[in-house]
Design a protein around this motif. Sequence first.
Motif, mmCIF file in Angstrom:
data_model
loop_
_atom_site.group_PDB
_atom_site.id
_atom_site.type_symbol
_atom_site.label_atom_id
_atom_site.label_comp_id
_atom_site.label_asym_id
_atom_site.label_seq_id
_atom_site.Cartn_x
_atom_site.Cartn_y
_atom_site.Cartn_z
ATOM 1 N N PRO A 40 -6.393 15.283 2.004
ATOM 2 C CA PRO A 40 -6.352 13.881 1.559
ATOM 3 C C PRO A 40 -7.712 13.345 1.130
ATOM 4 O O PRO A 40 -8.725 13.618 1.760
ATOM 5 C CB PRO A 40 -5.824 13.142 2.793
ATOM 6 C CG PRO A 40 -6.041 14.057 3.946
ATOM 7 C CD PRO A 40 -6.019 15.453 3.404
ATOM 8 N N ALA A 41 -7.705 12.576 0.051
ATOM 9 C CA ALA A 41 -8.920 11.941 -0.465
ATOM 10 C C ALA A 41 -8.976 10.470 -0.090
ATOM 11 O O ALA A 41 -9.894 9.759 -0.501
ATOM 12 C CB ALA A 41 -8.968 12.097 -1.988
ATOM 13 N N ALA A 42 -8.004 10.005 0.686
ATOM 14 C CA ALA A 42 -7.937 8.611 1.134
ATOM 15 C C ALA A 42 -7.084 8.582 2.396
ATOM 16 O O ALA A 42 -6.358 9.547 2.666
ATOM 17 C CB ALA A 42 -7.323 7.741 0.038
ATOM 18 N N ALA A 84 -0.574 1.867 3.286
ATOM 19 C CA ALA A 84 -1.438 1.332 2.226
ATOM 20 C C ALA A 84 -0.845 -0.004 1.753
ATOM 21 O O ALA A 84 -0.321 -0.112 0.644
ATOM 22 C CB ALA A 84 -1.558 2.325 1.078
ATOM 23 N N ALA A 85 -0.956 -1.009 2.637
ATOM 24 C CA ALA A 85 -0.320 -2.295 2.343
ATOM 25 C C ALA A 85 -1.128 -3.132 1.361
ATOM 26 O O ALA A 85 -0.587 -4.013 0.701
ATOM 27 C CB ALA A 85 -0.120 -3.081 3.640
ATOM 28 N N ASP A 86 -2.443 -2.845 1.270
ATOM 29 C CA ASP A 86 -3.320 -3.714 0.480
ATOM 30 C C ASP A 86 -3.696 -3.127 -0.861
ATOM 31 O O ASP A 86 -4.736 -3.467 -1.433
ATOM 32 C CB ASP A 86 -4.588 -4.041 1.272
ATOM 33 C CG ASP A 86 -4.296 -5.011 2.406
ATOM 34 O OD1 ASP A 86 -3.309 -5.755 2.307
ATOM 35 O OD2 ASP A 86 -5.065 -5.011 3.386
ATOM 36 N N GLY A 87 -2.883 -2.225 -1.359
ATOM 37 C CA GLY A 87 -3.124 -1.691 -2.692
ATOM 38 C C GLY A 87 -3.266 -0.183 -2.682
ATOM 39 O O GLY A 87 -3.452 0.442 -1.633
ATOM 40 N N PHE A 88 -3.167 0.354 -3.847
ATOM 41 C CA PHE A 88 -3.219 1.815 -3.974
ATOM 42 C C PHE A 88 -3.606 2.164 -5.405
ATOM 43 O O PHE A 88 -3.580 1.319 -6.303
ATOM 44 C CB PHE A 88 -1.858 2.440 -3.619
ATOM 45 C CG PHE A 88 -0.721 1.981 -4.492
ATOM 46 C CD1 PHE A 88 -0.408 2.646 -5.661
ATOM 47 C CD2 PHE A 88 0.012 0.847 -4.156
ATOM 48 C CE1 PHE A 88 0.617 2.208 -6.479
ATOM 49 C CE2 PHE A 88 1.042 0.407 -4.972
ATOM 50 C CZ PHE A 88 1.350 1.094 -6.136
ATOM 51 N N ARG A 89 -3.975 3.423 -5.565
ATOM 52 C CA ARG A 89 -4.310 3.948 -6.888
ATOM 53 C C ARG A 89 -3.344 5.069 -7.218
ATOM 54 O O ARG A 89 -2.998 5.875 -6.353
ATOM 55 C CB ARG A 89 -5.740 4.492 -6.885
ATOM 56 C CG ARG A 89 -6.116 5.203 -8.164
ATOM 57 C CD ARG A 89 -7.547 5.682 -8.127
ATOM 58 N NE ARG A 89 -8.454 4.548 -8.114
ATOM 59 C CZ ARG A 89 -9.763 4.640 -7.909
ATOM 60 N NH1 ARG A 89 -10.314 5.813 -7.700
ATOM 61 N NH2 ARG A 89 -10.521 3.567 -7.938
ATOM 62 N N GLY A 112 -4.995 2.821 1.453
ATOM 63 C CA GLY A 112 -5.487 2.662 2.809
ATOM 64 C C GLY A 112 -6.864 2.039 2.795
ATOM 65 O O GLY A 112 -7.486 1.880 1.733
ATOM 66 N N PRO A 113 -7.366 1.690 3.995
ATOM 67 C CA PRO A 113 -8.644 0.975 4.083
ATOM 68 C C PRO A 113 -9.778 1.752 3.425
ATOM 69 O O PRO A 113 -9.911 2.955 3.634
ATOM 70 C CB PRO A 113 -8.876 0.840 5.597
ATOM 71 C CG PRO A 113 -7.519 0.995 6.221
ATOM 72 C CD PRO A 113 -6.741 1.886 5.313
ATOM 73 N N LYS A 117 -12.795 8.510 -1.032
ATOM 74 C CA LYS A 117 -13.305 9.277 -2.182
ATOM 75 C C LYS A 117 -12.609 8.865 -3.462
ATOM 76 O O LYS A 117 -11.454 8.477 -3.455
ATOM 77 C CB LYS A 117 -13.022 10.769 -1.970
ATOM 78 C CG LYS A 117 -14.033 11.508 -1.163
ATOM 79 C CD LYS A 117 -13.793 13.009 -1.229
ATOM 80 C CE LYS A 117 -12.751 13.471 -0.248
ATOM 81 N NZ LYS A 117 -12.506 14.913 -0.297
ATOM 82 N N ARG A 118 -13.300 9.059 -4.547
ATOM 83 C CA ARG A 118 -12.660 8.906 -5.849
ATOM 84 C C ARG A 118 -12.162 10.262 -6.298
ATOM 85 O O ARG A 118 -12.757 11.266 -5.960
ATOM 86 C CB ARG A 118 -13.655 8.395 -6.888
ATOM 87 C CG ARG A 118 -14.077 7.003 -6.612
ATOM 88 C CD ARG A 118 -15.081 6.523 -7.621
ATOM 89 N NE ARG A 118 -15.349 5.110 -7.368
ATOM 90 C CZ ARG A 118 -14.638 4.131 -7.886
ATOM 91 N NH1 ARG A 118 -13.639 4.383 -8.691
ATOM 92 N NH2 ARG A 118 -14.935 2.890 -7.606
ATOM 93 N N LEU A 119 -11.110 10.297 -7.072
ATOM 94 C CA LEU A 119 -10.650 11.571 -7.652
ATOM 95 C C LEU A 119 -11.327 11.738 -8.993
ATOM 96 O O LEU A 119 -11.628 10.769 -9.646
ATOM 97 C CB LEU A 119 -9.136 11.583 -7.843
ATOM 98 C CG LEU A 119 -8.302 11.964 -6.648
ATOM 99 C CD1 LEU A 119 -6.879 12.184 -7.106
ATOM 100 C CD2 LEU A 119 -8.802 13.226 -5.972
#
Length: 119
Positions: A40-42, A84-89, A112-113, A117-119
């Motif tokens: 996982p990256a997040a 991930a209640a506050d947004g996602f990518r 998630g909080p 990392k960025r992909l």
Amino acid sequence: MSQANPPEPGCIFCKIVAGQIPAKVVYQDDEIVVFPDINPAAPVHLLMVPREHVENLMTAQARHQALLGRMLGLAPRLAREQGAADGFRIVINNGPDGGQEVYHLHVHVLGGPRPWKRL
Ligand code: 5GP
Ligand code: ZN
């Protein structure tokens, strides 16, 4: 009407879809299977895959349009349910220059909080 692609021998996501490789499936229906990314990256990192083997958006057909729309439509609910209640990518890597490693179409859902990392 064109036929669905058969499973691809050696494709890791076809094997997950078929239950031949374990994954903690968090959602599935007749077209889509969703499970956490093994690296996982997040805090929340889901992979949404079609049951049908489709390489990527570069080889997807017009008949996949509704499926692709459904995958994007499901993402907010699954992101929320998985923490991930506050947004996602959303990330979809396509081809060598897109950094694609697994050639079975998949939608990354990252959230998630922060920081993560960025992909
Ligand atoms: P890509 O770079 O192709 O967009 O992303 C492939 C993703 O699949 C990577 O983030 C990688 O961690 C993940 N992955 C590769 N093999 C497995 C596996 O066997 N199980 C799971 N759950 N994820 C995998
Ligand atoms: Zn596949």
